[in-house]
Design a protein around this motif. Structure first.
Motif, short mmCIF file in Angstrom:
data_model
loop_
_atom_site.label_atom_id
_atom_site.label_comp_id
_atom_site.label_asym_id
_atom_site.label_seq_id
_atom_site.Cartn_x
_atom_site.Cartn_y
_atom_site.Cartn_z
N ASP A 96 0.83 -1.21 0.00
CA ASP A 96 0.00 0.00 0.00
C ASP A 96 0.86 1.26 0.00
OD1 ASP A 96 -2.40 -1.35 -0.10
OD2 ASP A 96 -2.86 -1.10 2.03
N ALA A 97 1.95 1.24 0.77
CA ALA A 97 2.86 2.40 0.79
C ALA A 97 3.48 2.62 -0.58
CB ALA A 97 3.94 2.21 1.85
N LEU A 98 3.84 1.54 -1.25
CA LEU A 98 4.40 1.65 -2.60
C LEU A 98 3.37 2.22 -3.58
CD1 LEU A 98 6.35 -1.72 -2.66
CD2 LEU A 98 7.37 0.55 -2.99
N VAL A 99 2.16 1.71 -3.51
CA VAL A 99 1.10 2.20 -4.40
C VAL A 99 0.80 3.67 -4.10
CG1 VAL A 99 -1.35 1.95 -5.01
CG2 VAL A 99 0.11 -0.08 -4.83
N ASP A 100 0.75 4.03 -2.82
CA ASP A 100 0.51 5.43 -2.44
C ASP A 100 1.63 6.34 -2.95
OD1 ASP A 100 -1.81 4.68 -1.16
OD2 ASP A 100 -0.99 4.84 0.88
N ALA A 101 2.84 5.79 -3.09
CA ALA A 101 3.97 6.58 -3.59
C ALA A 101 4.01 6.61 -5.12
CB ALA A 101 5.28 6.00 -3.05
N GLY A 102 3.02 5.98 -5.77
CA GLY A 102 2.92 6.07 -7.22
C GLY A 102 3.41 4.86 -8.00
N HIS A 103 3.77 3.80 -7.31
CA HIS A 103 4.23 2.59 -7.99
C HIS A 103 3.04 1.76 -8.46
CE1 HIS A 103 8.53 2.94 -6.92
NE2 HIS A 103 8.03 3.65 -5.92
N ASP A 104 3.19 1.12 -9.62
CA ASP A 104 2.16 0.22 -10.12
C ASP A 104 2.13 -1.03 -9.25
OD1 ASP A 104 0.31 -0.66 -12.43
OD2 ASP A 104 1.74 -2.32 -12.23
N LYS A 105 0.94 -1.41 -8.80
CA LYS A 105 0.79 -2.53 -7.87
C LYS A 105 1.31 -3.84 -8.46
CE LYS A 105 -2.58 -4.56 -4.73
NZ LYS A 105 -3.93 -4.44 -4.18
N ALA A 149 5.41 -8.12 -8.68
CA ALA A 149 6.32 -8.95 -9.48
C ALA A 149 7.77 -8.75 -9.05
CB ALA A 149 6.16 -8.62 -10.97
N ALA A 150 8.14 -7.49 -8.81
CA ALA A 150 9.51 -7.20 -8.38
C ALA A 150 9.80 -7.78 -7.00
CB ALA A 150 9.76 -5.69 -8.39
N VAL A 151 8.85 -7.67 -6.10
CA VAL A 151 9.01 -8.21 -4.74
C VAL A 151 9.14 -9.73 -4.81
CG1 VAL A 151 7.84 -8.56 -2.53
CG2 VAL A 151 7.93 -6.27 -3.54
N ASN A 152 8.30 -10.37 -5.61
CA ASN A 152 8.39 -11.82 -5.77
C ASN A 152 9.75 -12.23 -6.32
OD1 ASN A 152 5.85 -12.43 -4.75
ND2 ASN A 152 4.88 -12.32 -6.75
N GLY A 153 10.27 -11.46 -7.27
CA GLY A 153 11.59 -11.73 -7.82
C GLY A 153 12.68 -11.61 -6.77
N LEU A 154 12.61 -10.57 -5.95
CA LEU A 154 13.58 -10.39 -4.87
C LEU A 154 13.50 -11.52 -3.86
CD1 LEU A 154 13.54 -6.58 -3.98
CD2 LEU A 154 15.50 -7.94 -4.70
N GLN A 155 12.29 -11.90 -3.53
CA GLN A 155 12.11 -12.98 -2.56
C GLN A 155 12.76 -14.27 -3.07
OE1 GLN A 155 8.13 -14.48 -1.99
NE2 GLN A 155 8.66 -15.41 -0.03
N SER A 156 12.53 -14.57 -4.31
CA SER A 156 13.10 -15.78 -4.91
C SER A 156 14.62 -15.70 -5.00
CB SER A 156 12.49 -15.99 -6.30
OG SER A 156 13.04 -17.12 -6.91
N GLU A 157 15.10 -14.55 -5.43
CA GLU A 157 16.54 -14.34 -5.62
C GLU A 157 17.31 -14.39 -4.30
OE1 GLU A 157 19.32 -10.48 -6.69
OE2 GLU A 157 17.38 -10.66 -7.70
N ALA A 160 10.24 -9.19 3.99
CA ALA A 160 11.59 -8.65 3.89
C ALA A 160 11.87 -8.17 2.47
CB ALA A 160 12.62 -9.70 4.32
N ALA A 161 11.43 -8.94 1.49
CA ALA A 161 11.64 -8.55 0.09
C ALA A 161 10.88 -7.26 -0.23
CB ALA A 161 11.20 -9.68 -0.84
N ALA A 162 9.67 -7.13 0.30
CA ALA A 162 8.88 -5.92 0.05
C ALA A 162 9.54 -4.70 0.68
CB ALA A 162 7.47 -6.10 0.60
N VAL A 163 10.05 -4.85 1.89
CA VAL A 163 10.73 -3.73 2.56
C VAL A 163 11.98 -3.34 1.77
CG1 VAL A 163 12.04 -3.10 4.62
CG2 VAL A 163 9.80 -4.18 4.85
N LEU A 164 12.73 -4.32 1.31
CA LEU A 164 13.94 -4.04 0.52
C LEU A 164 13.57 -3.32 -0.78
CD1 LEU A 164 16.96 -4.21 0.05
CD2 LEU A 164 16.60 -6.52 -0.89
N TYR A 165 12.55 -3.79 -1.45
CA TYR A 165 12.11 -3.15 -2.70
C TYR A 165 11.70 -1.70 -2.43
CZ TYR A 165 9.52 -2.16 -6.95
OH TYR A 165 9.05 -1.57 -8.10
N ALA A 166 10.93 -1.48 -1.36
CA ALA A 166 10.51 -0.12 -1.02
C ALA A 166 11.73 0.76 -0.72
CB ALA A 166 9.56 -0.14 0.17
#
Length: 146
Positions: free
Chosen positions: A93-102, A107-115, A122-128
């Motif tokens: 929600d914070a990412l979307v509120d900041a203008g990022h496409d949900k 997809a990016a968070v899932n990629g980070l989590q896998s990588e 943790a992946a979402a916080v890192l992406y943010a």
């Protein structure tokens, strides 16, 4: 976000950033007829867990400027705001509120989590963090969940 809107309404009506919990419940249940008194109390719990409200001996203090929240004519909050959200949902929600496409963010968070082999939170916080979105409060929660 309708949770923020529902929380802001009683404070805007009172013209204050502080009010008694019972006055808040009355404002949401009797004055606005948005929730039952039990649901309004649940809203207090959810809003406090989200960092929107601070409790102190029966008093509530809003942690944001209620006057900055637009309350559309005819607004009625959905009951779904009474459910606590996961850390991942809060960061998203914070990412979307900041203008990022949900979808792109997920997809990016899932990629980070896998990588990286870390939790979704943790992946979402890192992406943010990489995208200069302040989610410090959620980062502390995610750390505690590791």
């Amino acid at each position: 976000m309708s949770l923020r809107t529902a929380v802001a309404a009683p404070f805007r009506q009172a013209g204050s950033r502080e009010m008694g919990e019972s006055a808040f419940v009355v404002a949401l249940s009797l004055d606005r007829d948005w929730f039952s008194p039990d649901q309004a109390k649940r809203l207090v719990d959810v809003a406090a867990s989200e960092g929107l409200l601070e409790r102190d001996d029966g008093e509530l203090r809003v942690s944001f400027e209620p006057g900055s929240v637009d309350i559309p004519e005819g607004f009625t909050p959905e009951e779904s705001i009474l459910q606590e959200r996961s850390t991942f949902e809060r960061v998203l929600d914070a990412l979307v509120d900041a203008g990022h496409d949900k979808q792109e963010a997920v997809a990016a968070v899932n990629g980070l989590q896998s990588e990286l082999g870390v939790t979704i939170e943790a992946a979402a916080v890192l992406y943010a963090h990489r995208n200069a979105v302040d989610v410090q409060q959620h980062a502390e929660t995610a750390l505690g969940e590791l």
